[in-house]
Design a protein around this motif. Structure first.
Motif, PDB file in Angstrom:
ATOM      1  N   GLU A  42       0.823  -1.206   0.000  1.00 18.29           N
ATOM      2  CA  GLU A  42       0.000   0.000   0.000  1.00 18.29           C
ATOM      3  C   GLU A  42       0.865   1.267   0.000  1.00 18.29           C
ATOM      4  N   ASP A  43       1.817   1.303   0.925  1.00 17.37           N
ATOM      5  CA  ASP A  43       2.634   2.512   1.089  1.00 17.37           C
ATOM      6  C   ASP A  43       3.451   2.814  -0.165  1.00 17.37           C
ATOM      7  N   LEU A  44       3.965   1.759  -0.797  1.00 15.83           N
ATOM      8  CA  LEU A  44       4.825   1.937  -1.978  1.00 15.83           C
ATOM      9  C   LEU A  44       4.024   1.902  -3.276  1.00 15.83           C
ATOM     10  N   ASP A  45       2.718   1.684  -3.151  1.00 21.28           N
ATOM     11  CA  ASP A  45       1.847   1.587  -4.322  1.00 21.28           C
ATOM     12  C   ASP A  45       2.400   0.577  -5.332  1.00 21.28           C
ATOM     13  N   LEU A  46       2.787  -0.594  -4.810  1.00 26.29           N
ATOM     14  CA  LEU A  46       3.330  -1.644  -5.687  1.00 26.29           C
ATOM     15  C   LEU A  46       2.252  -2.084  -6.667  1.00 26.29           C
ATOM     16  N   GLN A  47       2.643  -2.220  -7.915  1.00 26.05           N
ATOM     17  CA  GLN A  47       1.715  -2.625  -8.965  1.00 26.05           C
ATOM     18  C   GLN A  47       1.716  -4.148  -9.111  1.00 26.05           C
ATOM     19  N   PRO A  48       0.625  -4.710  -9.628  1.00 27.96           N
ATOM     20  CA  PRO A  48       0.544  -6.177  -9.751  1.00 27.96           C
ATOM     21  C   PRO A  48       1.743  -6.778 -10.473  1.00 27.96           C
ATOM     22  N   SER A  49       2.230  -6.144 -11.508  1.00 34.86           N
ATOM     23  CA  SER A  49       3.382  -6.706 -12.233  1.00 34.86           C
ATOM     24  C   SER A  49       4.620  -6.739 -11.341  1.00 34.86           C
ATOM     25  N   GLU A  50       4.785  -5.725 -10.509  1.00 32.34           N
ATOM     26  CA  GLU A  50       5.936  -5.702  -9.606  1.00 32.34           C
ATOM     27  C   GLU A  50       5.818  -6.809  -8.561  1.00 32.34           C
ATOM     28  N   ILE A  51       4.605  -7.011  -8.066  1.00 34.43           N
ATOM     29  CA  ILE A  51       4.398  -8.065  -7.058  1.00 34.43           C
ATOM     30  C   ILE A  51       4.710  -9.437  -7.654  1.00 34.43           C
ATOM     31  N   TRP A  52       4.253  -9.686  -8.863  1.00 27.25           N
ATOM     32  CA  TRP A  52       4.531 -10.987  -9.492  1.00 27.25           C
ATOM     33  C   TRP A  52       5.994 -11.143  -9.842  1.00 27.25           C
ATOM     34  N   LYS A  53       6.618 -10.056 -10.251  1.00 27.65           N
ATOM     35  CA  LYS A  53       8.073 -10.125 -10.488  1.00 27.65           C
ATOM     36  C   LYS A  53       8.805 -10.509  -9.211  1.00 27.65           C
ATOM     37  N   GLY A  54       8.365  -9.955  -8.097  1.00 29.10           N
ATOM     38  CA  GLY A  54       8.987 -10.277  -6.808  1.00 29.10           C
ATOM     39  C   GLY A  54       8.808 -11.734  -6.444  1.00 29.10           C
ATOM     40  N   LEU A  55       7.588 -12.247  -6.617  1.00 31.86           N
ATOM     41  CA  LEU A  55       7.336 -13.659  -6.305  1.00 31.86           C
ATOM     42  C   LEU A  55       8.154 -14.564  -7.219  1.00 31.86           C
ATOM     43  N   GLU A  56       8.206 -14.206  -8.495  1.00 27.35           N
ATOM     44  CA  GLU A  56       8.988 -15.020  -9.440  1.00 27.35           C
ATOM     45  C   GLU A  56      10.474 -14.979  -9.096  1.00 27.35           C
ATOM     46  N   TYR A  57      10.927 -13.833  -8.599  1.00 22.88           N
ATOM     47  CA  TYR A  57      12.329 -13.711  -8.193  1.00 22.88           C
ATOM     48  C   TYR A  57      12.646 -14.690  -7.059  1.00 22.88           C
ATOM     49  N   ILE A  58      11.776 -14.728  -6.060  1.00 20.90           N
ATOM     50  CA  ILE A  58      11.997 -15.626  -4.918  1.00 20.90           C
ATOM     51  C   ILE A  58      11.969 -17.082  -5.376  1.00 20.90           C
ATOM     52  N   ALA A  59      11.036 -17.383  -6.280  1.00 23.42           N
ATOM     53  CA  ALA A  59      10.954 -18.751  -6.800  1.00 23.42           C
ATOM     54  C   ALA A  59      12.236 -19.121  -7.538  1.00 23.42           C
ATOM     55  N   GLU A  60      12.737 -18.210  -8.367  1.00 19.97           N
ATOM     56  CA  GLU A  60      13.964 -18.501  -9.117  1.00 19.97           C
ATOM     57  C   GLU A  60      15.160 -18.636  -8.179  1.00 19.97           C
ATOM     58  N   ALA A  61      15.216 -17.766  -7.161  1.00 19.14           N
ATOM     59  CA  ALA A  61      16.314 -17.864  -6.193  1.00 19.14           C
ATOM     60  C   ALA A  61      16.283 -19.223  -5.504  1.00 19.14           C
ATOM     61  N   GLY A  62      15.100 -19.720  -5.212  1.00 19.29           N
ATOM     62  CA  GLY A  62      14.979 -21.036  -4.595  1.00 19.29           C
ATOM     63  C   GLY A  62      15.403 -22.142  -5.548  1.00 19.29           C
TER      64      GLY A  62
END
Ligand SMILES: [Fe+2]
Length: 306
Positions: A42-62
């Motif tokens: 909310e505070d950073l007004d993260l957009q859906p694409s940014e949120i999915w990029k973040g999740l995909e990043y964690i998945a790839e790191a794993g």
């Protein structure tokens, strides 16, 4: 949304939906982390694409086994150590050898020997400087600890670790040494070099975005343990490395940078059975006695075993 609205929403998602037995600790942690994440979105007004990029990043790191690099790179592993130091200080434990991070490259099951071990298999002897390192494991009262366990591991000249680098022999640069009757250990090895995160890996890609390098200064890892004592996880740094106080993993600490002595006297070389000058490091370890007043020093995490 306001933070208060977010707190109510997340409680509705995580807590109010429970219809079976609840692990209270897991619920508490998930509720807190989810609430904090939603507030950040909310505070950073993260957009859906940014949120999915973040999740995909964690998945790839794993999937690419880089979580163990991400944790030190973000300072998480150092932060956990700072908290452990604070807990020990609160329990009156001071004056022991400083701890520092384990990193992701320990392998259980290294050959065990009494008093002395040679760590390197000789394959880099023509390029490397020979290192002798020796010292004593003490308890907090200054008494030597016989039969203490010194687990040691470090990288080769390429900055790679055996097992993870399949080109090296099994357990190259990894040994377990038990201390002698006077609490002493000695090892022969090669002076390691520093290394960096894989240049195209998830960790380095993030560090690039942050304008940070992913280099570690040359170092040697240790687990020191003895019956009735708190396990010590630490490293020593090789003095003179250009990244000595600029470690991407924040593991360098005062008290963990021993002096290196260069030995070239012929009688000393003969005594050690080497034909060229070598580096020598004296380093003693001091362990704290077991105590119920501080959280366990043994960290449970999945480690490779070979
Ligand atoms: Fe390391």
């Amino acid at each position: 949304m306001t933070h208060t609205e977010i707190e109510a929403l997340v409680k509705g998602f995580i807590v109010d939906t429970a219809t079976g037995p609840v692990n209270a600790r897991v619920q508490q942690v998930v509720l807190r982390l989810t609430t904090d994440l939603f507030k950040a979105i909310e505070d950073l007004d993260l957009q859906p694409s940014e949120i999915w990029k973040g999740l995909e990043y964690i998945a790839e790191a794993g999937m690419t086994h880089e979580i163990g690099l991400l944790a030190p790179g973000l300072g998480l592993e150092r932060f956990v150590d700072i908290r452990s130091d604070e807990a020990e200080a609160k329990a009156g434990l001071t004056g022991g050898t400083p701890r520092t991070i384990e990193g992701p490259l320990y392998v259980a099951g290294a050959p065990v020997s009494a008093g002395y071990a040679r760590l390197d298999d000789g394959t880099e002897s023509d390029k490397a400087e020979v290192l002798f390192m020796q010292g004593t494991v003490f308890d907090a009262k200054g008494q030597p600890l016989r039969g203490a366990t010194v687990e040691v591991w470090h990288a080769n000249l390429m900055g790679n670790y055996s097992f993870f680098d399949a080109s090296q022999s099994a357990f190259n640069l990894r040994r377990t040494i038990t201390t002698d009757d006077q609490g002493r250990y000695q090892l022969r090895s090669i002076l390691p070099k520093g290394y960096g995160c894989p240049p195209n890996g998830t960790t380095q890609r993030l560090l690039d975005q942050l304008g940070r390098h992913g280099q570690r200064p040359a170092h040697v890892h240790f687990f020191i343990s003895a019956d009735g004592h708190r396990k010590l996880t630490t490293q020593i740094n090789i003095d003179g490395d250009e990244y000595l106080w600029d470690d991407f993993a924040f593991a360098s600490r005062e008290g963990l940078v021993p002096a290196i002595t260069r030995i070239s006297a012929p009688d000393e070389l003969a005594k050690k059975g080497v034909d060229q000058a070598f580096a020598s490091i004296d380093f003693d370890f001091t362990l704290y006695a077991d105590t119920p007043d501080a959280p366990a020093a043994e960290v449970e995490r999945t480690r490779v075993s070979a």
